[in-house]
Motif scaffolding. Structure first.
Motif, PDB file in Angstrom:
ATOM      1  N   LYS A   1       0.840  -1.193   0.000  1.00  0.00           N
ATOM      2  CA  LYS A   1       0.000   0.000   0.000  1.00  0.00           C
ATOM      3  C   LYS A   1       0.878   1.247   0.000  1.00  0.00           C
ATOM      4  O   LYS A   1       1.912   1.300   0.644  1.00  0.00           O
ATOM      5  CB  LYS A   1      -0.931   0.001   1.221  1.00  0.00           C
ATOM      6  N   ILE A   2       0.428   2.282  -0.710  1.00  0.00           N
ATOM      7  CA  ILE A   2       1.214   3.492  -0.898  1.00  0.00           C
ATOM      8  C   ILE A   2       1.214   4.326   0.379  1.00  0.00           C
ATOM      9  O   ILE A   2       0.155   4.604   0.952  1.00  0.00           O
ATOM     10  CB  ILE A   2       0.644   4.318  -2.067  1.00  0.00           C
ATOM     11  N   THR A   3       2.414   4.723   0.830  1.00  0.00           N
ATOM     12  CA  THR A   3       2.540   5.586   2.006  1.00  0.00           C
ATOM     13  C   THR A   3       3.089   6.966   1.650  1.00  0.00           C
ATOM     14  O   THR A   3       2.922   7.914   2.411  1.00  0.00           O
ATOM     15  CB  THR A   3       3.464   4.936   3.054  1.00  0.00           C
ATOM     16  N   HIS A   4       3.758   7.091   0.497  1.00  0.00           N
ATOM     17  CA  HIS A   4       4.293   8.384   0.078  1.00  0.00           C
ATOM     18  C   HIS A   4       4.644   8.296  -1.404  1.00  0.00           C
ATOM     19  O   HIS A   4       4.931   7.221  -1.923  1.00  0.00           O
ATOM     20  CB  HIS A   4       5.536   8.739   0.881  1.00  0.00           C
TER      21      HIS A   4
ATOM     22  N   LEU B   1      -2.899   7.705  -1.031  1.00  0.00           N
ATOM     23  CA  LEU B   1      -2.490   7.236   0.291  1.00  0.00           C
ATOM     24  C   LEU B   1      -3.338   6.051   0.750  1.00  0.00           C
ATOM     25  O   LEU B   1      -4.570   6.115   0.774  1.00  0.00           O
ATOM     26  CB  LEU B   1      -2.611   8.385   1.297  1.00  0.00           C
ATOM     27  N   GLY B   2      -2.677   4.952   1.100  1.00  0.00           N
ATOM     28  CA  GLY B   2      -3.359   3.763   1.617  1.00  0.00           C
ATOM     29  C   GLY B   2      -3.873   2.825   0.552  1.00  0.00           C
ATOM     30  O   GLY B   2      -4.347   1.733   0.877  1.00  0.00           O
ATOM     31  N   LYS B   3      -3.767   3.200  -0.740  1.00  0.00           N
ATOM     32  CA  LYS B   3      -4.231   2.323  -1.800  1.00  0.00           C
ATOM     33  C   LYS B   3      -3.118   1.361  -2.223  1.00  0.00           C
ATOM     34  O   LYS B   3      -1.948   1.728  -2.240  1.00  0.00           O
ATOM     35  CB  LYS B   3      -4.671   3.144  -3.012  1.00  0.00           C
ATOM     36  N   PRO B   4      -3.482   0.136  -2.612  1.00  0.00           N
ATOM     37  CA  PRO B   4      -2.458  -0.784  -3.141  1.00  0.00           C
ATOM     38  C   PRO B   4      -1.838  -0.210  -4.410  1.00  0.00           C
ATOM     39  O   PRO B   4      -2.533   0.378  -5.252  1.00  0.00           O
ATOM     40  CB  PRO B   4      -3.245  -2.069  -3.427  1.00  0.00           C
ATOM     41  N   PHE B   5      -0.544  -0.384  -4.563  1.00  0.00           N
ATOM     42  CA  PHE B   5       0.166   0.127  -5.729  1.00  0.00           C
ATOM     43  C   PHE B   5      -0.417  -0.433  -7.019  1.00  0.00           C
ATOM     44  O   PHE B   5      -0.504   0.256  -8.040  1.00  0.00           O
ATOM     45  CB  PHE B   5       1.651  -0.230  -5.604  1.00  0.00           C
ATOM     46  N   THR B   6      -0.843  -1.701  -6.970  1.00  0.00           N
ATOM     47  CA  THR B   6      -1.350  -2.343  -8.183  1.00  0.00           C
ATOM     48  C   THR B   6      -2.684  -1.775  -8.649  1.00  0.00           C
ATOM     49  O   THR B   6      -3.120  -2.074  -9.763  1.00  0.00           O
ATOM     50  CB  THR B   6      -1.500  -3.854  -7.945  1.00  0.00           C
ATOM     51  N   ASP B   7      -3.348  -0.949  -7.818  1.00  0.00           N
ATOM     52  CA  ASP B   7      -4.625  -0.368  -8.225  1.00  0.00           C
ATOM     53  C   ASP B   7      -4.470   0.615  -9.384  1.00  0.00           C
ATOM     54  O   ASP B   7      -5.434   0.879 -10.108  1.00  0.00           O
ATOM     55  CB  ASP B   7      -5.288   0.354  -7.034  1.00  0.00           C
ATOM     56  N   ILE B   8      -3.286   1.211  -9.546  1.00  0.00           N
ATOM     57  CA  ILE B   8      -3.100   2.181 -10.632  1.00  0.00           C
ATOM     58  C   ILE B   8      -2.403   1.549 -11.832  1.00  0.00           C
ATOM     59  O   ILE B   8      -1.979   2.247 -12.760  1.00  0.00           O
ATOM     60  CB  ILE B   8      -2.316   3.420 -10.148  1.00  0.00           C
ATOM     61  N   LEU B   9      -2.264   0.205 -11.815  1.00  0.00           N
ATOM     62  CA  LEU B   9      -1.676  -0.513 -12.942  1.00  0.00           C
ATOM     63  C   LEU B   9      -2.768  -1.156 -13.765  1.00  0.00           C
ATOM     64  O   LEU B   9      -3.863  -1.461 -13.264  1.00  0.00           O
ATOM     65  CB  LEU B   9      -0.706  -1.593 -12.457  1.00  0.00           C
ATOM     66  N   LEU B  10      -2.482  -1.388 -15.045  1.00  0.00           N
ATOM     67  CA  LEU B  10      -3.389  -2.146 -15.892  1.00  0.00           C
ATOM     68  C   LEU B  10      -3.112  -3.628 -15.676  1.00  0.00           C
ATOM     69  O   LEU B  10      -2.218  -4.217 -16.270  1.00  0.00           O
ATOM     70  CB  LEU B  10      -3.182  -1.764 -17.360  1.00  0.00           C
TER      71      LEU B  10
ATOM     72  N   ASP C   1       2.086  -8.535  -7.002  1.00  0.00           N
ATOM     73  CA  ASP C   1       1.493  -8.865  -5.703  1.00  0.00           C
ATOM     74  C   ASP C   1       2.299  -9.944  -4.993  1.00  0.00           C
ATOM     75  O   ASP C   1       2.488  -9.906  -3.777  1.00  0.00           O
ATOM     76  CB  ASP C   1       0.040  -9.341  -5.882  1.00  0.00           C
ATOM     77  N   GLN C   2       2.794 -10.920  -5.747  1.00  0.00           N
ATOM     78  CA  GLN C   2       3.585 -11.993  -5.138  1.00  0.00           C
ATOM     79  C   GLN C   2       4.905 -11.470  -4.590  1.00  0.00           C
ATOM     80  O   GLN C   2       5.403 -11.962  -3.582  1.00  0.00           O
ATOM     81  CB  GLN C   2       3.846 -13.105  -6.168  1.00  0.00           C
ATOM     82  N   TRP C   3       5.487 -10.465  -5.245  1.00  0.00           N
ATOM     83  CA  TRP C   3       6.722  -9.883  -4.702  1.00  0.00           C
ATOM     84  C   TRP C   3       6.478  -9.328  -3.313  1.00  0.00           C
ATOM     85  O   TRP C   3       7.291  -9.496  -2.416  1.00  0.00           O
ATOM     86  CB  TRP C   3       7.221  -8.770  -5.612  1.00  0.00           C
ATOM     87  N   PHE C   4       5.346  -8.668  -3.126  1.00  0.00           N
ATOM     88  CA  PHE C   4       5.046  -8.103  -1.816  1.00  0.00           C
ATOM     89  C   PHE C   4       4.877  -9.200  -0.777  1.00  0.00           C
ATOM     90  O   PHE C   4       5.321  -9.088   0.361  1.00  0.00           O
ATOM     91  CB  PHE C   4       3.770  -7.243  -1.875  1.00  0.00           C
ATOM     92  N   LEU C   5       4.253 -10.316  -1.171  1.00  0.00           N
ATOM     93  CA  LEU C   5       3.983 -11.385  -0.213  1.00  0.00           C
ATOM     94  C   LEU C   5       5.251 -12.081   0.241  1.00  0.00           C
ATOM     95  O   LEU C   5       5.341 -12.553   1.368  1.00  0.00           O
ATOM     96  CB  LEU C   5       3.036 -12.418  -0.834  1.00  0.00           C
ATOM     97  N   ILE C   6       6.263 -12.150  -0.634  1.00  0.00           N
ATOM     98  CA  ILE C   6       7.487 -12.883  -0.276  1.00  0.00           C
ATOM     99  C   ILE C   6       8.643 -11.947  -0.015  1.00  0.00           C
ATOM    100  O   ILE C   6       9.792 -12.357  -0.010  1.00  0.00           O
ATOM    101  CB  ILE C   6       7.874 -13.878  -1.395  1.00  0.00           C
TER     102      ILE C   6
END
Length: 636
Positions: free
Chosen positions: A192-195, A212-221, A231-236
């Motif tokens: 999630k975006i903090t800055h 602010l607070g939105k997942p980064f992937t929300d602004i991707l196609l 998303d998997q990068w974030f999980l691992i």
């Protein structure tokens, strides 16, 4: 007596906290000083105010304080325990110290205390006014004391570490503000975006409040991504921290599609994403598809991974087999030369790049090389890379076409026999290391018991502690012989018995003049037999030295050892006073030594006996050294 010397420059310390630190540190310094028989000092560095506080046990004066500060600052914090046996012989140390300081400090041993982030927070050292050496036991115990002092300093430093975290946050904020690329700061678990940097609003139209607070992937196609890769990068992240690169398309605030190359990196607190506009590059890549279509018919029936490298631009284009052979998604088909080099195993990288450069710069058009390459799941495969260099009319390399085939199974077959040959040697090395460490640990325990014995006022307790020290020493000797021997299944027990008895006799009261003779055949035992047998010898010899002779006596001791088939017989004869009338041969209700002999003989599944002679006593031990495991003791 405890003395403390403070050197303070332009700052005031919280005396309550500092006094608490001294109270916790002083027992450590006192123990260190007694163990190592030298003055123990703690140097604490307060980085913000440049305050050094030196706390010592056994006293110090200004030249000592100055000397240990200079020596501690000179030594590399990463070297661990540093020992200078004679300052005068140490060129760098002697050049830093004055003559008065060298007179006060001629011996130094210490180590830097570092925080988890690698910052130097202090030094624990011992010093003396004359050259000297430390025993291995003293070194081991000094390291234990160093760890204790480090733990206390870390507790005291916790508020300063929190202040450092605040400084890092300010640095991150400045970085976001001044970055030329689009920069995103994300929380580590869900991304999630903090800055964001100011460029995000300028190029994409999103303000920080909107993101602010939105997942980064929300602004991707997402439909253009290969599954949930990002998303998997974030999980691992915590398991596979590193640097990732992906070509993505953003949907800006005006619903327009924008192409960017994103680099992802992580630490324990944040994900960092930098994005650079590659729209022009994407247009250029459209031309690549024409070449791909031409090659597709050729390679469609091949099982190799085909690629093309543009040597001038460094653009790298993979065939469709990228996913089948290496597991990477289709989004990684269009990368660069550095992407490929990053996937080559570090052990092979220099050899591969050297081969590639020689091929490109030389006259050869073809080359073949086997190396390891990292797959998408992080594992490595052996591949054979065949390359063809396409040159222009001037002989300059334009591009390279290559084919990669998985040869992991073939390499594994070739290396299987080599691994089998090394396996036994590696296991023996590991066992030697284990026995070496066990011996060292037993030596430390023995040293601690010995220190306790020296400080014990009750003579009975002192004697029991000394006896325990000797038993532990016997066990340590067995492990020492094992790690020095060429094998671990067989140990020369006759050699061990001779060393053990000679050691016990030499360290006994000098008023007893005892002549020891050995008549022993070479007998090999494994550790299951060697250890209890040696402990029995320790108890028997200890009893002889204690009870068979009076002070000032002289006598003789005969030790016999022989083997008939699988039966081992040990005899120990003395010419002392003989057995007492109330002697209980089975050890029941008797001394600990006799109880141990009884118990250890049961472990060997053997028998023992004490026999009175015309003069003295004979001890006899008989057991079968067959391959069956010895019986484990059930005594508590």
């Amino acid at each position: 007596m405890i003395e403390e010397n403070e050197i303070i420059t332009d700052a005031t310390l919280d005396e309550t906290g500092m006094n608490g630190l001294r109270d916790r540190i002083m027992p450590i310094l006192e123990t260190t000083s007694k163990i190592c028989e030298a003055t123990a000092s703690l140097v604490y560095k307060h980085e913000d105010s440049e305050i050094s506080i030196v706390t010592t046990y056994e006293g110090s004066d200004e030249p000592v304080v100055s000397a240990i500060n200079k020596i501690s600052g000179m030594l590399d914090p990463g070297d661990g325990l540093s020992i200078i046996q004679n300052i005068r012989d140490h060129e760098q140390a002697s050049s830093l110290l004055s003559d008065v300081e060298i007179e006060k400090v001629q011996f130094y041993a210490g180590a830097s205390l570092k925080s988890e982030t690698g910052n130097n927070i202090g030094v624990l050292c011992i010093h003396d006014s004359k050259p000297r050496e430390l025993s291995e036991d003293q070194k081991q115990l000094l390291r234990v004391m160093i760890d204790g002092a480090k733990a206390q300093l870390l507790l005291y430093k916790q508020p300063e570490l929190s202040k450092d975290s605040g400084k890092k946050l300010k640095t991150y904020t400045a970085l976001l503000k001044n970055s030329a690329d689009l920069t995103f700061l994300l929380e580590p678990e869900q991304g999630k975006i903090t800055h964001v940097s100011e460029g995000v609003e300028k190029e994409l139209g999103y303000s920080l409040d909107m993101l602010l607070g939105k997942p980064f992937t929300d602004i991707l196609l997402k439909e253009e991504l290969d599954g949930d890769t990002i998303d998997q990068w974030f999980l691992i992240a915590k398991q596979h921290k590193g640097r990732y690169t992906a070509a993505v398309r953003f949907m800006d605030h005006q619903k327009r599609k924008r192409s960017y190359m994103c680099e992802f990196s992580a630490d324990e607190n944040h994900w960092y994403v930098t994005a650079r506009d590659i729209s022009d590059r994407k247009e250029a890549e459209l031309g690549v598809y024409e070449l791909k279509d031409k090659l597709q018919k050729i390679v469609s029936v091949a099982t190799d991974l085909i690629y093309q490298l543009d040597w001038e631009s460094g653009d790298f284009y993979w065939g469709d087999e990228l996913t089948d052979i290496l597991g990477y998604p289709h989004t990684e088909k269009f990368v660069n030369y550095d992407w490929w080099l990053d996937k080559i195993h570090p052990d092979d990288l220099k050899r591969v790049t050297h081969n590639m450069e020689n091929t490109v710069q030389g006259d050869k058009q073809k080359s073949k090389l086997v190396y390891q390459i990292r797959t998408f799941d992080g594992s490595y495969k052996y591949v054979m890379n065949r390359i063809y260099v396409n040159r222009n009319k001037d002989g300059m390399t334009e591009n390279i076409i290559g084919a990669i085939v998985d040869v992991s199974d073939l390499v594994e077959l070739e290396e299987h026999s080599k691994r089998n040959e090394k396996s036994l040697e590696e296991k023996e090395t590991l066992l030697a290391e284990i026995h070496h460490r066990v011996k060292n640990n037993l030596a430390v325990v023995s040293g601690m018991l010995q220190l306790q014995a020296y400080n014990e006022t009750d003579e009975r307790v002192q004697q029991k502690l000394i006896a325990s020290t000797e038993r532990i020493g016997t066990m340590a000797k067995i492990h020492e012989l094992l790690y020095k021997s060429s094998g671990f299944e067989k140990l020369r027990i006759d050699e061990n018995i001779e060393q053990l008895i000679s050691s016990l006799v030499s360290t006994h009261d000098e008023s007893l003049d005892l002549n020891v003779s050995f008549d022993m055949e070479p007998v090999e035992l494994n550790i299951d037999y060697a250890l209890p047998c040696s402990l029995i010898v320790n108890e028997v010899i200890t009893n002889v030295l204690k009870y068979a002779y009076d002070d000032g006596d002289s006598g003789s001791l005969e030790v016999c050892l022989y083997q008939h088939e699988e039966t081992v017989t040990l005899k120990i004869r003395d010419d002392g006073k003989g057995l007492p009338e109330d002697f209980n041969v089975e050890g029941k209700g008797s001394s600990l030594g006799l109880v141990l002999i009884e118990t250890l003989t049961k472990q060997l599944k053997g028998t023992y006996s004490y026999t009175s002679l015309d003069r003295g006593v004979e001890f006899k031990l008989v057991f079968d050294k067959s391959d069956n495991k010895v019986e484990e003791s059930n005594s508590e």
